[in-house]
Design a protein around this motif. Structure first.
Motif, PDB file in Angstrom:
ATOM      1  N   GLN A 169     -32.374 -18.548 -23.888  1.00 27.28           N
ATOM      2  CA  GLN A 169     -32.618 -18.992 -25.253  1.00 27.28           C
ATOM      3  C   GLN A 169     -32.432 -20.499 -25.415  1.00 27.28           C
ATOM      4  OE1 GLN A 169     -30.409 -16.329 -27.865  1.00 27.28           O
ATOM      5  NE2 GLN A 169     -31.400 -14.651 -26.777  1.00 27.28           N
ATOM      6  N   ALA A 170     -31.563 -21.068 -24.574  1.00 24.20           N
ATOM      7  CA  ALA A 170     -31.330 -22.510 -24.674  1.00 24.20           C
ATOM      8  C   ALA A 170     -32.369 -23.302 -23.894  1.00 24.20           C
ATOM      9  CB  ALA A 170     -29.929 -22.837 -24.158  1.00 24.20           C
ATOM     10  N   GLY A 171     -33.281 -22.591 -23.233  1.00 19.95           N
ATOM     11  CA  GLY A 171     -34.331 -23.292 -22.499  1.00 19.95           C
ATOM     12  C   GLY A 171     -33.896 -23.832 -21.153  1.00 19.95           C
ATOM     13  N   VAL A 172     -32.792 -23.334 -20.628  1.00 20.06           N
ATOM     14  CA  VAL A 172     -32.325 -23.819 -19.324  1.00 20.06           C
ATOM     15  C   VAL A 172     -33.028 -23.071 -18.192  1.00 20.06           C
ATOM     16  CG1 VAL A 172     -30.304 -24.142 -17.833  1.00 20.06           C
ATOM     17  CG2 VAL A 172     -30.101 -24.471 -20.302  1.00 20.06           C
ATOM     18  N   GLY A 183     -28.842 -27.045 -23.187  1.00 21.78           N
ATOM     19  CA  GLY A 183     -27.862 -26.874 -22.132  1.00 21.78           C
ATOM     20  C   GLY A 183     -26.761 -27.926 -22.116  1.00 21.78           C
ATOM     21  N   PHE A 184     -26.552 -28.620 -23.260  1.00 20.11           N
ATOM     22  CA  PHE A 184     -25.512 -29.646 -23.268  1.00 20.11           C
ATOM     23  C   PHE A 184     -24.132 -29.064 -23.531  1.00 20.11           C
ATOM     24  CE2 PHE A 184     -29.337 -31.994 -24.237  1.00 20.11           C
ATOM     25  CZ  PHE A 184     -29.215 -33.057 -23.378  1.00 20.11           C
ATOM     26  N   GLU A 185     -24.092 -28.064 -24.394  1.00 20.57           N
ATOM     27  CA  GLU A 185     -22.801 -27.531 -24.819  1.00 20.57           C
ATOM     28  C   GLU A 185     -22.675 -26.085 -24.398  1.00 20.57           C
ATOM     29  OE1 GLU A 185     -20.210 -28.590 -26.546  1.00 20.57           O
ATOM     30  OE2 GLU A 185     -20.817 -30.562 -27.282  1.00 20.57           O
ATOM     31  N   VAL A 186     -21.493 -25.740 -23.920  1.00 20.43           N
ATOM     32  CA  VAL A 186     -21.232 -24.349 -23.574  1.00 20.43           C
ATOM     33  C   VAL A 186     -19.918 -23.947 -24.229  1.00 20.43           C
ATOM     34  CG1 VAL A 186     -20.759 -22.728 -21.710  1.00 20.43           C
ATOM     35  CG2 VAL A 186     -22.412 -24.556 -21.359  1.00 20.43           C
ATOM     36  N   VAL A 187     -19.927 -22.826 -24.914  1.00 22.75           N
ATOM     37  CA  VAL A 187     -18.664 -22.293 -25.416  1.00 22.75           C
ATOM     38  C   VAL A 187     -18.437 -20.944 -24.767  1.00 22.75           C
ATOM     39  CG1 VAL A 187     -18.536 -23.508 -27.607  1.00 22.75           C
ATOM     40  CG2 VAL A 187     -19.877 -21.422 -27.443  1.00 22.75           C
ATOM     41  N   TYR A 188     -17.185 -20.640 -24.483  1.00 23.58           N
ATOM     42  CA  TYR A 188     -16.911 -19.379 -23.820  1.00 23.58           C
ATOM     43  C   TYR A 188     -15.557 -18.844 -24.245  1.00 23.58           C
ATOM     44  CZ  TYR A 188     -14.400 -22.631 -20.777  1.00 23.58           C
ATOM     45  OH  TYR A 188     -13.585 -23.617 -20.310  1.00 23.58           O
ATOM     46  N   ARG A 189     -15.338 -17.570 -23.927  1.00 21.05           N
ATOM     47  CA  ARG A 189     -14.058 -16.943 -24.210  1.00 21.05           C
ATOM     48  C   ARG A 189     -13.625 -16.233 -22.932  1.00 21.05           C
ATOM     49  NH1 ARG A 189     -15.414 -12.929 -27.856  1.00 21.05           N
ATOM     50  NH2 ARG A 189     -15.197 -11.332 -26.277  1.00 21.05           N
ATOM     51  N   GLY A 241     -35.966 -30.909 -14.576  1.00 18.56           N
ATOM     52  CA  GLY A 241     -35.996 -32.120 -15.386  1.00 18.56           C
ATOM     53  C   GLY A 241     -35.235 -32.055 -16.700  1.00 18.56           C
ATOM     54  N   LEU A 242     -34.270 -31.124 -16.799  1.00 14.45           N
ATOM     55  CA  LEU A 242     -33.470 -31.067 -18.024  1.00 14.45           C
ATOM     56  C   LEU A 242     -32.479 -32.218 -18.019  1.00 14.45           C
ATOM     57  CD1 LEU A 242     -32.452 -27.392 -18.712  1.00 14.45           C
ATOM     58  CD2 LEU A 242     -34.045 -28.830 -19.976  1.00 14.45           C
ATOM     59  N   ASP A 243     -32.364 -32.865 -19.166  1.00 16.60           N
ATOM     60  CA  ASP A 243     -31.478 -34.016 -19.235  1.00 16.60           C
ATOM     61  C   ASP A 243     -30.086 -33.564 -19.664  1.00 16.60           C
ATOM     62  OD1 ASP A 243     -30.499 -36.544 -19.258  1.00 16.60           O
ATOM     63  OD2 ASP A 243     -31.307 -37.029 -21.248  1.00 16.60           O
ATOM     64  N   THR A 244     -29.375 -32.925 -18.764  1.00 18.24           N
ATOM     65  CA  THR A 244     -28.014 -32.524 -19.055  1.00 18.24           C
ATOM     66  C   THR A 244     -27.162 -32.644 -17.803  1.00 18.24           C
ATOM     67  OG1 THR A 244     -26.591 -30.626 -19.518  1.00 18.24           O
ATOM     68  CG2 THR A 244     -28.836 -30.136 -18.832  1.00 18.24           C
ATOM     69  N   PRO A 245     -25.965 -33.205 -17.953  1.00 15.94           N
ATOM     70  CA  PRO A 245     -25.094 -33.333 -16.776  1.00 15.94           C
ATOM     71  C   PRO A 245     -24.659 -31.976 -16.237  1.00 15.94           C
ATOM     72  CG  PRO A 245     -23.934 -33.934 -18.792  1.00 15.94           C
ATOM     73  CD  PRO A 245     -25.369 -33.752 -19.158  1.00 15.94           C
ATOM     74  N   ARG A 246     -24.828 -30.927 -17.053  1.00 13.88           N
ATOM     75  CA  ARG A 246     -24.417 -29.603 -16.594  1.00 13.88           C
ATOM     76  C   ARG A 246     -25.331 -29.048 -15.523  1.00 13.88           C
ATOM     77  NH1 ARG A 246     -20.456 -26.945 -19.265  1.00 13.88           N
ATOM     78  NH2 ARG A 246     -19.737 -27.952 -21.156  1.00 13.88           N
ATOM     79  N   PHE A 247     -26.502 -29.644 -15.403  1.00 12.07           N
ATOM     80  CA  PHE A 247     -27.453 -29.174 -14.418  1.00 12.07           C
ATOM     81  C   PHE A 247     -27.330 -30.049 -13.178  1.00 12.07           C
ATOM     82  CE2 PHE A 247     -31.837 -28.713 -12.777  1.00 12.07           C
ATOM     83  CZ  PHE A 247     -31.800 -27.365 -12.594  1.00 12.07           C
ATOM     84  N   THR A 248     -26.797 -29.507 -12.121  1.00  9.76           N
ATOM     85  CA  THR A 248     -26.531 -30.333 -10.943  1.00  9.76           C
ATOM     86  C   THR A 248     -27.096 -29.688  -9.688  1.00  9.76           C
ATOM     87  OG1 THR A 248     -24.435 -29.244 -10.492  1.00  9.76           O
ATOM     88  CG2 THR A 248     -24.348 -31.181 -11.906  1.00  9.76           C
ATOM     89  N   GLU A 249     -27.107 -30.466  -8.655  1.00 13.24           N
ATOM     90  CA  GLU A 249     -27.560 -29.968  -7.358  1.00 13.24           C
ATOM     91  C   GLU A 249     -26.310 -29.613  -6.546  1.00 13.24           C
ATOM     92  OE1 GLU A 249     -30.766 -28.850  -5.102  1.00 13.24           O
ATOM     93  OE2 GLU A 249     -30.832 -29.750  -7.098  1.00 13.24           O
TER      94      GLU A 249
END
Lengths: 314, 639
Positions: B459-462, B429-435, B472-480
């Protein structure tokens, strides 16, 4: 006239769970047929029956029930011993005092009680939390660690809180009671989630949620029956043993709580019959482990199981 | 009743409304489409406008912060002007220009589809030349009788009728034309109505028809040359009814519970269609009177609202519509700005929640005439599906909810410019690409992006199989966030509106329910007829939304059945295409009625099979992994 016995051919069998350690270790499940159809398949283990222990004296029990545990209600370890004396195959410890409204005791405190109970008996132990999902998720890993190596069952793990409980079980060699609200799909989903955390599937016991006789028992019956046929037809995620938490359901019925009357007869007899009927009915549906409260109920159920385990004379 | 003047900026439009009406109603009257997903229930908070002058009574304060309220911000659906007011409408509160999904016209697409080309060109409105014998003293048949006789003997057309207006001028026309005329005929079931008799020379003038797709969300119109079947132009836009609610239920509620609501809704959709007609006619340099025939396809509710028929009982058990096969009505009666006598035909529906748009789709994809077992789905605000072949067909509708259309999702939006339409989340869950649609800066996520996101978050386990965020995922993308945990898809500095684009746990729960409903509908249809998923030989997906579905991801989340991808075909807007084919072929038109009668409707609210299937589908991809063989290598152990 000769009768041809029709036999179903099942492609698979239930998982066999092994709980506890030493001489009083208990095995449950492992059948290759529907309950008690000895002529059709193997039934390696009889259903298991156990009694419940509380970490505090129960408030709403009728006098005739507390009387059988006279003198031990304040001491869970002594209570558990008493249960074994009464013939319990297993003991369930209910940690009611960890409930935020019932004392909110700490995980460490709860673990001490569990250790004391585990030290007092040699039968396998089931430790259940208070039903508040977050609190159970905090307490049960602590209990798991304190009981390391005892091969207990911890619960109830739900879809909301299973992760920390299962992690505690994996780290300390316990099994988990996976609880779902009367829905075969939800039960299966939880089993999949738990096995995906790499807990072996024979370390899972399913609590399908049950109702007592007259209180929705037919729903539980049908769910358990479907679990069993699912297992026999090869569904590995429905093959785990089923635990029947009969006590709280049977003892909250009107039939168990109403005092003696002319029409309804004696309360004590009636309450015990209710517990026995609920448990045996669901054992016939496919339940493997029944947890009850009254030792007399325990005896009746075990007696019934003993008869049902006789091979049929065909 | 006194009137209040409302001025809108920056549009610089003024309208008068009755006292007690809201700014939202004023905006609708001014032709400004505001976002209003909740149908004026003050819950979505999307119709924010700023009152810069004048006073309003406003009761929906929950969605407006106090400091905003001080600056005059209100919800348009709740604010009632108390005197003349000036209202500023920000871009974010508008329905922006919509990319309407017209037909795809892919080469090869029609190969799988019978109908077009196969049916004889025999439009519902057509012209035919006849030469009448002139009357004599010995042949003194009346003029009309003579015309009827000529049609029968020269063209084989019987069962005709005529309007009083045409009859009135008939004697003069026939004699001026020297008994050689062009007769304009409109089909009315087995009968034909003479709508005009012209001198033979008039044959050169243009005659056009319209195919109209009235969707809950969007409306699309095609201008069709009735002489040769060519499409002269097409246009699409938002259904202006959107301001009264996102889905059919909230519109029915608005129509039945608001005084004058039904008229407002009818007017809104007719104005939407009229706007598109005007645009098309202008481009093609035609007059409204050149349009002589209109065929509409839409879901049952849309057709009721379009015709102004009471839709109340569509929503109430036992869910019975006023009419499945509406009779043709005159254009003037519904207010369409075309030739006033032109007939407006609405394609027949099957039941309250399986409408003429589905009948049209079945006609277009040809399943009703073919042998292979076919599954046809139209996924929009509702998920309608038809299963069957030439021998039998069953249909059901599952309320998938508007999640895939971006509604009910915190950062959801329709597939318009700025919508994230494709997403990949890399493991952890660290990187996200989009269009995005239009390749601009993102301002939200549309349905296809949401399907992608669900699939790749898993699939990314998020998220886990239950659709819950993994703790407990260590990614800044996961926030409260304000409403619990959320996953950041696009950061503030990437977006077009300066806010994070996130997916909340509630969003994911919503998507899980939507995908589960679609799959449960499919499974319920299949199990009712005791067939396995593998038995489905072809799957057609229609709807504006369908064009963007990434089939692979939709299968991966367990929304679409796991059959080989080559069995899937996108057929784009089959509703519009069906309307056009009916416009051009009396045979197709009659065929749709036949299809509507042949489809057996299954009510999913009867019995508990759908619920059972629904719960087992509330899992990624499904509780029963055996239904998703192709995924078993990709995802872990469970069987």
């Amino acid at each position: 006239m000769a009768v041809t016995i029709v036999k179903e051919r099942w492609s698979s069998r239930c998982l066999e769970g092994v709980f506890g350690t030493g001489a009083k270790q208990v095995k449950a499940g492992g059948e290759s047929t529907l309950p008690f159809l000895h002529f059709e398949g193997e039934i390696p283990n009889p259903p298991v029956v156990g009694l419940e222990v509380f970490d505090a004296p129960p408030q709403e029990w009728p006098a005739f029930l507390t009387r059988v545990y006279d003198g031990v209600l304040e001491d869970p370890a002594a209570w558990a011993k008493k249960c074994v004396e009464y013939g319990a195959d297993m003991v369930t410890l209910r940690l009611t005092r960890i409930h935020p409204d019932m004392g909110d005791v700490s995980p460490e405190e709860a673990a001490k009680v569990a250790v004391a109970v585990a030290g007092a008996v040699d039968v396998p132990l089931i430790v259940l939390g208070c039903g508040v999902e977050e609190k159970d998720a905090a307490v049960l890993p602590e209990v798991a660690s304190a009981l390391k190596g005892k091969n207990c069952l911890l619960g109830l793990a739900t879809q909301e809180n299973y992760k920390s409980i299962v992690a505690g079980c994996i780290a300390n060699g316990h099994g988990v009671v996976a609880s779902s609200p009367l829905d075969i799909n939800l039960a299966k989903q939880l089993n999949i989630l738990i096995t995906e955390m790499n807990l072996e599937s024979d370390r899972i016991v399913m609590d399908p949620s049950i109702g007592a006789l007259g209180y929705g028992i037919e729903y539980a019956y049908s769910i358990i029956e479907r679990m069993r046929t699912g297992a026999l037809m090869g569904d590995k995620m429905l093959a785990m043993p089923v635990v029947l938490l009969v006590g709280p359901e049977a003892w909250k019925t009107k039939e168990a709580k109403s005092p003696d009357t002319a029409e309804w007869g004696e309360q004590e007899k009636r309450a015990i019959i209710w517990e026995v009927t609920t448990a045996t009915t669901l054992i016939h549906a496919g339940g493997h482990i029944a947890m009850v409260r009254h030792p007399e109920a325990l005896n009746h159920i075990k007696g019934h199981i003993g008869k049902m385990m006789q091979p049929q004379q065909y | 009743m006194s009137k209040k003047l409302v001025s809108f900026f920056p549009d610089n439009l003024r309208v008068e409304i009755d006292t007690g009406q809201t700014i939202l109603q004023a905006a609708a009257k001014a032709g400004i489409a505001l976002r209003g997903a909740c149908g004026g229930k003050k819950v979505c908070g999307r119709c924010r406008v700023q009152v810069r002058k004048g006073k309003t009574a406003f009761t929906g304060a929950e969605k407006i912060l106090p400091e905003e309220a001080e600056k005059g911000w209100v919800l348009a659906c709740q604010a009632v002007p108390e005197d003349a007011v000036e209202v500023f409408i920000p871009e974010t509160s508008r329905l922006t220009e919509h990319r309407v999904l017209l037909d795809e016209r892919r080469p090869g697409l029609l190969a799988a589809v019978s109908g077009e080309g196969a049916a004889e060109l025999y439009p519902l409105f057509r012209r035919t030349a006849v030469k009448l014998p002139a009357p004599t003293l010995t042949d003194n048949t009346d003029d009309y009788g003579r015309l009827v006789w000529a049609l029968k003997h020269e063209q084989g057309i019987d069962n005709v009728m005529i309007t009083r207006q045409v009859l009135a001028g008939l004697p003069g026309t026939l004699r001026d034309a020297d008994w050689s005329v062009v007769v304009e005929l409109a089909s009315l079931g087995p009968a034909s109505e003479i709508q005009g008799v012209k001198p033979a020379a008039a044959k050169d003038a243009a005659v056009y028809g319209l195919a109209v797709d009235i969707g809950t969300t969007t409306v699309a119109v095609e201008l069709v040359d009735l002489e040769n079947g060519a499409v002269s132009g097409s246009a699409g836009t938002y259904n202006r009814q959107a301001v009264f609610g996102d889905d059919v239920i909230s519109r029915i509620v608005y129509g039945t519970e608001t005084p004058g609501g039904l008229e407002e809704l009818q007017q809104a959709v007719v104005e939407t269609v009229n706007g598109l007609i005007a645009e098309l006619l202008h481009t093609a340099c035609l007059n409204p009177t050149d349009v002589r025939s209109v065929v509409c396809a839409g879901n049952t509710t849309m057709i009721h609202l379009f015709l102004g028929i009471d839709p109340t009982y569509i929503r109430l058990e036992p869910y019975v519509p006023a009419v499945n096969l509406p009779p043709p009505v005159r254009a003037a009666e519904v207010g369409l700005k075309v030739c006033p006598e032109a007939w407006v035909y609405c394609l027949p529906g099957v039941a309250s929640y399986v409408g003429g748009d589905i009948t049209a789709g079945v006609k277009v994809n040809g399943m009703a005439e073919a042998d292979p077992l076919t599954l046809f789905m139209d996924i929009g605000t509702n998920g309608e599906m038809v299963l069957g072949n030439r021998e039998w067909m069953m249909a059901c509708a599952c309320s998938a909810g508007p999640a895939f259309e971006g509604s009910g999702i915190a950062c959801g939006m329709r597939a318009v410019v700025g919508a994230i339409e494709a997403v990949r989340v890399l493991p952890g869950g660290f990187e996200v690409v989009y269009r995005t649609v239009g390749d601009g800066k993102p301002i939200g996520i549309c349905g296809s992006g949401l399907i992608d996101a669900l699939s790749s978050l898993y699939q990314a386990g998020v998220i886990d199989r239950g659709g819950k965020f993994v703790q407990g995922l260590d990614t800044p993308r996961f926030t409260e966030g304000e409403e619990g945990p959320e996953f950041v898809v696009a950061w503030t500095n990437e977006t077009g509106h300066g806010r994070n684009i996130v997916l909340t746990q509630a969003d994911i729960d919503n998507l899980m329910r939507a995908k589960a409903a679609v799959f449960a509908g499919i499974r319920t249809l299949l199990t009712t007829v005791d067939l396995e998923v593998e038995a489905v030989e072809r799957v057609f997906i229609a709807g504006g939304f369908g064009r963007f579905i990434n089939i692979r991801d939709a299968v991966a989340i367990g929304m679409l059945p796991d059959v080989p991808l080559e069995r899937y075909t996108y057929i784009g807007n089959s509703s519009l295409k069906g309307a056009r084919l009916a416009l051009l072929s009396r045979e197709v038109w009659a065929g749709t009625a036949d299809i509507a009668r042949r489809i057996t409707y299954m009510e999913l609210s009867v019995g508990n099979r759908f619920m059972e299937e629904f719960v087992s589908a509330l899992f990624l991809p499904h509780t029963d992994m055996n239904l998703f063989h192709s995924l078993q290598g990709r995802n872990s152990a469970a069987t």
